[in-house]
Design an enzyme around this catalytic site. Structure first.
Site, PDB file in Angstrom:
ATOM      1  N   ARG A  94      37.256  97.406   3.845  1.00  0.00           N
ATOM      2  CA  ARG A  94      37.556  96.433   4.907  1.00  0.00           C
ATOM      3  C   ARG A  94      39.066  96.417   5.158  1.00  0.00           C
ATOM      4  O   ARG A  94      39.836  96.149   4.239  1.00  0.00           O
ATOM      5  CB  ARG A  94      37.071  95.044   4.482  1.00  0.00           C
ATOM      6  CG  ARG A  94      37.470  93.957   5.451  1.00  0.00           C
ATOM      7  CD  ARG A  94      36.908  92.576   5.070  1.00  0.00           C
ATOM      8  NE  ARG A  94      37.452  91.594   5.982  1.00  0.00           N
ATOM      9  CZ  ARG A  94      38.181  90.529   5.644  1.00  0.00           C
ATOM     10  NH1 ARG A  94      38.401  90.251   4.367  1.00  0.00           N
ATOM     11  NH2 ARG A  94      38.660  89.731   6.553  1.00  0.00           N
ATOM     12  N   HIS A 138      43.749  89.474  11.374  1.00  0.00           N
ATOM     13  CA  HIS A 138      44.110  88.973  10.047  1.00  0.00           C
ATOM     14  C   HIS A 138      45.544  88.446  10.155  1.00  0.00           C
ATOM     15  O   HIS A 138      46.459  88.938   9.519  1.00  0.00           O
ATOM     16  CB  HIS A 138      43.952  90.062   9.000  1.00  0.00           C
ATOM     17  CG  HIS A 138      43.793  89.559   7.592  1.00  0.00           C
ATOM     18  ND1 HIS A 138      42.713  89.879   6.783  1.00  0.00           N
ATOM     19  CD2 HIS A 138      44.572  88.750   6.829  1.00  0.00           C
ATOM     20  CE1 HIS A 138      42.848  89.305   5.597  1.00  0.00           C
ATOM     21  NE2 HIS A 138      43.978  88.614   5.594  1.00  0.00           N
ATOM     22  N   GLU A 183      39.522  84.181   8.149  1.00  0.00           N
ATOM     23  CA  GLU A 183      39.961  82.857   7.703  1.00  0.00           C
ATOM     24  C   GLU A 183      40.707  82.081   8.786  1.00  0.00           C
ATOM     25  O   GLU A 183      41.911  81.805   8.646  1.00  0.00           O
ATOM     26  CB  GLU A 183      40.828  82.984   6.447  1.00  0.00           C
ATOM     27  CG  GLU A 183      40.116  83.646   5.294  1.00  0.00           C
ATOM     28  CD  GLU A 183      40.864  83.539   3.968  1.00  0.00           C
ATOM     29  OE1 GLU A 183      41.973  82.973   3.943  1.00  0.00           O
ATOM     30  OE2 GLU A 183      40.309  83.993   2.951  1.00  0.00           O
ATOM     31  N   ASN A 313      34.834  84.363   2.199  1.00  0.00           N
ATOM     32  CA  ASN A 313      35.955  84.665   1.305  1.00  0.00           C
ATOM     33  C   ASN A 313      36.047  83.522   0.307  1.00  0.00           C
ATOM     34  O   ASN A 313      36.088  82.361   0.706  1.00  0.00           O
ATOM     35  CB  ASN A 313      37.273  84.723   2.074  1.00  0.00           C
ATOM     36  CG  ASN A 313      37.319  85.872   3.072  1.00  0.00           C
ATOM     37  OD1 ASN A 313      36.368  86.640   3.206  1.00  0.00           O
ATOM     38  ND2 ASN A 313      38.425  85.990   3.776  1.00  0.00           N
ATOM     39  N   GLU A 389      35.922  88.688   0.749  1.00  0.00           N
ATOM     40  CA  GLU A 389      37.095  88.672  -0.140  1.00  0.00           C
ATOM     41  C   GLU A 389      36.762  87.882  -1.392  1.00  0.00           C
ATOM     42  O   GLU A 389      36.158  86.812  -1.315  1.00  0.00           O
ATOM     43  CB  GLU A 389      38.314  87.993   0.505  1.00  0.00           C
ATOM     44  CG  GLU A 389      39.047  88.822   1.511  1.00  0.00           C
ATOM     45  CD  GLU A 389      40.271  88.113   2.072  1.00  0.00           C
ATOM     46  OE1 GLU A 389      40.858  87.252   1.373  1.00  0.00           O
ATOM     47  OE2 GLU A 389      40.618  88.414   3.220  1.00  0.00           O
TER      48      GLU A 389
END
Ligand code: FCB
Length: 486
Positions: A94, A138, A183, A313, A389
């Site tokens: 990833r 990200h 996130e 995650n 994650e």
């Protein structure tokens, strides 16, 4: 040696059988990274600055003034890094695409040189039999889009959808697992609330606006991807959904604190994404901060898109209580700030969960991962899950022979993978696991101080050395079973 993980009060129950936990035959074993944390080459091939370039170059924002200018030079070393992944028997990798590398400034046509890098990377992965999993965002927003208002500005969601469509068109033929956002909680609540992440703003109302526009960005990007990706491609999102627990389980006030933080940590994203609505009590609890009038009539339908999977995650649980006056300076595990990342929850105190901690100060508690997986198994029945994650930072150092022995990380991984295994036995549909991280890298506000890698990086020479956890994990991937932790 660390205390065996099964002796602490909060760890995963010891399996009664001594047989090594075996995973479903199609289970994917992977590792994760992100663009700004590893690529370097920040001024090459037309890339423009992201908010993390600006933030890390602002004095006082990162430990030691560290930046991602060089990071671990993956932009130039990707071939060797993929070869290393192959040596470590990874089934999937990833990575994230740097928005300002493929669409400098966040507007206008895609830049082929930027896209070519990801074409070469994915070709290399496929040639080695490693499944690419691509994250579109990200945290590296093009600086020009922040200058135009950033995530609190509605237009950023539309810019993101355009970018998603460009990347979908360029790489849809070779990438089968797509993650829109990584996130979004960190982007909104740390970027605009506590300010410990880029762009470093501390505005409670803007935090909630940012959260909504990230949700909208996810929904619009999912629609844009559906128009370009082949039907076999899966579209998902990675949430750092927290397991939030009350300090005193019998206290109504602590349970109310738990409910409010759970809404701000989880419900604010999974509510609209999975159920098409914000939790009603989130709206009323934050009425003193915003009236939420930035939600337009068609937004919830736009956000509530069918997904093929959900990425979770997980690192550590949160423990909260009601407190008449919580401390003004707090560390939420990502950096200390005088500003709370939790709008409207100044009367909630955060506590250290009992048990051993990693180098981040995060309590090791695999039961939190099991709880999280089972929660989403109930909340989103039928939706496959990936752990996108999970991992731990330790103060790893090479021994005189140059080997890096990290038994604590092996224990951490063993404990958490055992929790995943237990969840699968309990009926959860977990399709894969991505260890954070493939290699040591730029850990945001902590700079290069915290090492999360299964592979050690000597930052002076960029030499990569697999730690003992990498060999342990390779064996798990090869055999589809967890080797003993020691
Ligand atoms: C997560 C981030 C990732 C890394 C780990 C330790 O919140 O997604 O980039 O920093 O924490």
């Amino acid at each position: 040696m660390p205390k065996p993980i099964t002796q602490t009060p909060t760890t995963d129950p010891t399996p009664t059988s001594t047989a090594a936990p075996t995973f479903p035959p199609s289970f994917l074993w992977g590792a994760a990274t992100s663009a700004y944390q590893i690529e370097g080459a920040v001024r090459e091939d037309g890339r423009t600055p992201s908010i993390w370039d600006t933030f890390s170059h602002t004095p006082g924002r990162t430990a030691g003034g560290d930046t991602g200018d060089m990071a671990v030079d993956h932009y130039h070393r990707y071939r060797d890094d993929v070869a290393l992944m192959k040596d470590l028997d990874l089934g999937t990798y990833r990575f994230s695409v740097s928005w300002p590398r493929v669409q400098p400034t966040g507007r206008g046509p895609a830049v082929q040189r930027g896209l070519d890098f990801y074409r070469r990377l994915t070709d290399e992965l496929l040639a080695q039999g490693i499944k690419p999993a691509l994250t579109l965002y990200h945290w590296d927003l093009p600086q020009e889009l922040e200058d135009a208002g950033g995530w609190p500005a509605r237009d950023t969601a539309y810019r993101f959808a355009e970018y998603a469509g460009m990347v979908g068109e360029a790489l849809g033929d070779r990438v089968d697992l797509w993650i829109t956002l990584n996130e979004p909680w960190c982007s909104a609540f740390l970027g605009y609330g506590s300010g410990v992440h880029a762009p470093g703003r501390t505005e409670p109302a803007a935090t909630l606006r940012a959260a909504h526009h990230l949700n909208l960005a996810h929904g619009l990007a999912t629609q844009a991807l559906r128009q370009t990706l082949p039907p076999r491609a899966e579209v998902a999102v990675s949430l750092n959904s927290s397991t939030v627990r009350p300090l005193s389980p019998d206290s109504p006030a602590d349970n109310d604190a738990r409910r409010r933080i759970d809404n701000l940590a989880n419900g604010v994203f999974h509510g609209p994404m999975l159920h098409g609505e914000y939790p009603a009590d989130l709206i009323t609890d934050t009425a003193g901060i915003t009236d939420w009038s930035f939600i337009h009539a068609t937004d919830l339908a736009a956000i509530h898109q069918p997904l093929d999977a959900l990425g979770l995650n997980y690192y550590t649980p949160s423990l909260v209580s009601s407190a008449p006056s919580a401390p003004t300076t707090r560390s939420d595990g990502h950096g200390a700030s005088d500003h709370s990342p939790w709008p409207g929850a100044d009367d909630v105190a955060f506590h250290q969960s009992p048990g051993e901690r990693t180098e981040m100060g995060w309590t090791i508690d695999p039961t939190g991962l099991h709880d999280l997986i089972m929660r989403y198994t109930r909340e989103a029945p039928g939706l496959p899950l990936y752990i996108t994650e999970n991992g731990a930072a330790y103060d790893d150092k090479p021994d005189p022979e140059g080997r890096v022995h990290d038994p604590e990380r092996i224990a951490y991984l063993h404990g958490h993978l055992s929790a995943v295994h237990r969840a699968i036995k309990d009926g959860a549909d977990v399709r894969g696991y991505y260890l954070w991280s493939l290699m040591d890298n730029f850990e945001w506000a902590y700079g290069y101080e915290k090492r999360f890698g299964a592979v050690y990086v000597d930052y002076a020479t960029q030499k990569r050395t697999p730690k003992s956890s990498a060999h342990w994990y390779a064996q798990a991937s090869r055999t589809n079973q967890l080797p003993p932790a020691n």
